[in-house]
Design a protein around this motif. Structure first.
Motif, short mmCIF file in Angstrom:
data_model
loop_
_atom_site.label_atom_id
_atom_site.label_comp_id
_atom_site.label_asym_id
_atom_site.label_seq_id
_atom_site.Cartn_x
_atom_site.Cartn_y
_atom_site.Cartn_z
N SER A 32 1.00 -1.32 0.00
CA SER A 32 -0.09 0.07 0.24
C SER A 32 0.79 1.67 -0.16
O SER A 32 0.69 2.85 -0.86
N LEU A 44 -5.69 7.49 -5.92
CA LEU A 44 -6.37 6.32 -6.28
C LEU A 44 -7.95 5.85 -5.90
O LEU A 44 -8.58 6.86 -5.49
N ASP A 45 -8.40 5.21 -6.57
CA ASP A 45 -9.62 4.58 -6.37
C ASP A 45 -9.90 3.18 -5.74
O ASP A 45 -8.94 2.46 -6.10
N GLU A 46 -11.73 3.06 -5.13
CA GLU A 46 -11.52 1.41 -5.09
C GLU A 46 -11.13 0.17 -5.90
O GLU A 46 -10.01 -0.59 -5.40
N VAL A 52 -6.89 0.04 -6.17
CA VAL A 52 -6.66 -0.66 -4.66
C VAL A 52 -6.50 -2.16 -5.17
O VAL A 52 -5.43 -3.03 -4.35
N ILE A 110 -9.57 -1.84 1.88
CA ILE A 110 -9.05 -1.04 0.95
C ILE A 110 -9.54 0.57 2.08
O ILE A 110 -9.40 1.47 0.91
N LYS A 111 -10.33 0.25 2.45
CA LYS A 111 -10.84 1.88 3.50
C LYS A 111 -10.07 2.50 3.90
O LYS A 111 -9.76 3.63 3.68
N LEU A 148 -7.07 4.31 1.26
CA LEU A 148 -7.90 5.23 0.05
C LEU A 148 -8.10 6.31 1.45
O LEU A 148 -7.29 7.31 0.79
N SER A 149 -7.96 5.92 2.99
CA SER A 149 -7.65 7.33 3.53
C SER A 149 -6.10 7.62 3.75
O SER A 149 -5.97 8.81 3.56
N GLU A 156 -5.54 9.56 0.78
CA GLU A 156 -6.27 11.20 0.73
C GLU A 156 -5.45 11.42 1.72
O GLU A 156 -4.87 13.00 1.10
#
Length: 163
Positions: free
Chosen positions: A110, A121-123, A126, A144-145, A148-149, A152
């Motif tokens: 990651s 990135l988008d889901e 990832v 995944i959450k 993405l966090s 961001e």
């Protein structure tokens, strides 16, 4: 036997190793860095993922002697003292782990993904990029959450730094 010099987490290590010594064995057995896990020995699970010269690789199939002079980052090198790396903190915050066995490899993959994509990135991306890292516990949703966090946070930090 071969003498190898590899920089691991910013420190140069020169060791005499058997020619057949895998990078994961070098890290665990010669340096005592046990955060890199051995899961399958066939590059299927990703538990052994580390970053070599900026690229996420599975250390269970790379000979230590083949990366002479390289720079390796492991999960032990991410935190800054007591302050977790943003990806580690996101995995904690979003409950992106259960048993923890796959976690170091997931985190290293990651970190590399976020850096390569500069946090954009988008889901779908990832999920695609983590296909080579298996987790038998979480169902991936919280992983995944977490990614993405952290992505961001990476974007926000770099946007502020650019101003």
């Amino acid at each position: 036997m071969s003498k190898v010099a590899i920089t691991v987490n910013g420190t140069l290590h020169t060791k005499e190793v058997e020619d057949r010594t895998l990078l994961v064995q070098f890290l665990r057995d010669h340096l005592g860095l046990t955060g890199t896990h051995v899961g399958c020995d066939t590059t299927q699970c990703g538990a052994c993922t580390v970053i070599v010269d900026g690229k996420a690789v599975k250390s269970c199939t790379i000979l230590a002697a083949s990366i002479e002079g390289a720079s390796v980052s492991t999960v032990e090198g991410l935190a800054d003292g007591e302050k977790l790396h943003d990806v580690q903190a996101a995995f904690h915050e979003h409950h992106g782990l259960q048993c923890g066995f796959c976690t170091p490899g997931m985190i290293m993959a990651s970190v590399n993904m976020i850096e390569r994509h500069d946090g954009v990135l988008d889901e779908t991306t990832v999920r695609h990029e983590l296909e080579g890292n298996l987790c038998r516990c979480t169902g991936y949703h919280n992983i995944i959450k977490a990614v993405l966090s952290a992505a961001e946070k990476h974007r926000t930090a770099h946007a502020v730094a650019a101003e």
